[in-house]
Design an enzyme around this catalytic site. Structure first.
Site, mmCIF file in Angstrom:
data_model
loop_
_atom_site.group_PDB
_atom_site.id
_atom_site.type_symbol
_atom_site.label_atom_id
_atom_site.label_comp_id
_atom_site.label_asym_id
_atom_site.label_seq_id
_atom_site.Cartn_x
_atom_site.Cartn_y
_atom_site.Cartn_z
ATOM 1 N N ARG A 70 0.838 -1.201 0.000
ATOM 2 C CA ARG A 70 0.000 0.000 0.000
ATOM 3 C C ARG A 70 0.874 1.252 0.000
ATOM 4 O O ARG A 70 1.438 1.642 1.016
ATOM 5 C CB ARG A 70 -0.915 -0.002 1.226
ATOM 6 C CG ARG A 70 -1.819 1.220 1.336
ATOM 7 C CD ARG A 70 -2.858 1.264 0.238
ATOM 8 N NE ARG A 70 -3.825 0.183 0.365
ATOM 9 C CZ ARG A 70 -4.726 -0.137 -0.562
ATOM 10 N NH1 ARG A 70 -4.763 0.563 -1.707
ATOM 11 N NH2 ARG A 70 -5.573 -1.134 -0.366
ATOM 12 N N ARG A 92 2.442 -6.838 -9.746
ATOM 13 C CA ARG A 92 2.778 -6.157 -8.486
ATOM 14 C C ARG A 92 3.027 -7.127 -7.330
ATOM 15 O O ARG A 92 3.514 -6.706 -6.280
ATOM 16 C CB ARG A 92 1.697 -5.144 -8.115
ATOM 17 C CG ARG A 92 0.349 -5.730 -7.781
ATOM 18 C CD ARG A 92 -0.636 -4.664 -7.387
ATOM 19 N NE ARG A 92 -1.910 -5.244 -6.970
ATOM 20 C CZ ARG A 92 -2.798 -4.632 -6.209
ATOM 21 N NH1 ARG A 92 -2.548 -3.425 -5.735
ATOM 22 N NH2 ARG A 92 -3.929 -5.227 -5.891
ATOM 23 N N HIS A 149 0.549 3.082 -10.562
ATOM 24 C CA HIS A 149 -0.464 3.451 -9.552
ATOM 25 C C HIS A 149 0.178 4.323 -8.464
ATOM 26 O O HIS A 149 0.327 3.909 -7.316
ATOM 27 C CB HIS A 149 -1.011 2.153 -8.959
ATOM 28 C CG HIS A 149 -2.255 2.262 -8.151
ATOM 29 N ND1 HIS A 149 -2.460 3.238 -7.205
ATOM 30 C CD2 HIS A 149 -3.365 1.490 -8.142
ATOM 31 C CE1 HIS A 149 -3.645 3.051 -6.641
ATOM 32 N NE2 HIS A 149 -4.215 1.998 -7.202
ATOM 33 N N ASP A 191 -12.702 8.282 -7.083
ATOM 34 C CA ASP A 191 -12.103 7.242 -7.907
ATOM 35 C C ASP A 191 -12.562 7.511 -9.335
ATOM 36 O O ASP A 191 -13.677 7.156 -9.717
ATOM 37 C CB ASP A 191 -12.554 5.852 -7.446
ATOM 38 C CG ASP A 191 -11.817 4.727 -8.156
ATOM 39 O OD1 ASP A 191 -11.012 5.025 -9.060
ATOM 40 O OD2 ASP A 191 -12.052 3.553 -7.811
ATOM 41 N N GLU A 247 -2.415 8.480 -11.215
ATOM 42 C CA GLU A 247 -1.829 7.317 -11.875
ATOM 43 C C GLU A 247 -1.705 7.528 -13.383
ATOM 44 O O GLU A 247 -2.642 7.992 -14.031
ATOM 45 C CB GLU A 247 -2.690 6.086 -11.617
ATOM 46 C CG GLU A 247 -3.022 5.877 -10.149
ATOM 47 C CD GLU A 247 -4.053 4.783 -9.921
ATOM 48 O OE1 GLU A 247 -4.080 3.837 -10.737
ATOM 49 O OE2 GLU A 247 -4.816 4.873 -8.956
#
Length: 267
Positions: A70, A92, A149, A191, A247
């Site tokens: 995170r 990732r 990201h 978002d 991003e």
């Protein structure tokens, strides 16, 4: 977090272990960086003379093998969000290899390679000078989605503005294209996906008295995300107050045999 020294790689470049995760730490005259081998994930970039890190990392991150980290700049590939399993792709949470590195008086560069099912599927080159540049290349031979990201550290989300974004975005929470204010001030769970044609995005971080300029290279989309009060894995209840995700991505128009990059500058 347990931090254990493993070995020196070159002048100013060493390998450590953070709990389960191997991490490269680099120190140079131009600044410092930390990158995990799991995900080729840039955790930290601090230019020389900077008081604060440019990237945000959760203070409660457990560094658990096989789990997404995170913060920093995770690489979402070869799909974004829930287009496949695991969410945001396998890149990732896979181990990458440091395949080359170069050190010069005014810069240093690290190149990472991802091998998946015995095939070289991607490379990621990070170049650090006065700026930070990441260049991701898809080598699968197939179309894929990619998102760098990026979690950026800010002094106070309430005193942060996003500049030079379009006045319309796709709201992933409502699943609708919507008109949005310019400049964008985050006051709730956000978002959304913007078109990347407007050029560099600028984070005006008034609390830290700095501007972070994000130049999107060969991108089609810019994702802006902050969970606000929404419970989010490996993020504290107050974590949203000091971060904003901007991003660099190709989601709606996948990439084939090509590269997508980002250049980050602090002014």
């Amino acid at each position: 977090m347990k931090r254990k020294f493993i070995r020196h790689i070159d002048t100013g470049i060493s390998l450590y272990q953070y709990n389960d995760i191997p991490v490269i730490e680099a120190e140079h005259a131009v600044g410092s960086a930390k990158i995990t081998l799991q995900g080729a994930h840039l955790l930290s970039w601090k230019p020389a003379g900077a008081q604060h890190d440019v990237l945000w990392l959760s203070e409660i991150e457990p560094f658990k093998a096989g789990s997404a980290i995170r913060g920093g700049i995770p690489v979402c590939f070869p799909w974004f969000n829930n287009a496949g399993t695991p969410a945001h792709g396998y890149a990732r949470i896979s181990l990458w290899e440091l395949t080359s590195h170069q050190i010069a008086p005014d810069s240093f560069q690290l190149t990472f390679t991802l091998i998946h099912e015995k095939q070289t599927v991607a490379t990621l080159t990070m170049t650090f000078s006065a700026d930070c540049q990441l260049v991701f290349t898809n080598l699968t031979g197939q179309e894929a989605q990619i998102a760098l990201h990026s979690y950026f550290k800010v002094g106070d989300i309430h005193r942060t503005e996003l500049l030079n974004l379009p006045n319309s975005a796709f709201n992933s929470l409502t699943q609708r294209q919507e008109n949005v204010p310019v400049p964008r001030i985050i006051r709730e769970n956000v978002d959304c996906i913007y078109s990347a044609e407007a050029g560099a995005t600028i984070i005006a971080d008034k609390a830290y008295q700095r501007h972070i300029e994000i130049e999107h290279q060969n991108a089609g989309d810019i994702v802006v995300w902050n969970p606000w009060h929404k419970t989010t894995g490996n993020m504290s209840e107050s974590g949203y107050q000091t971060m904003i995700c901007v991003e660099t991505a190709r989601i709606r128009r996948p990439i084939h045999q090509e590269s997508v990059g980002v250049i980050i500058r602090v002014k």
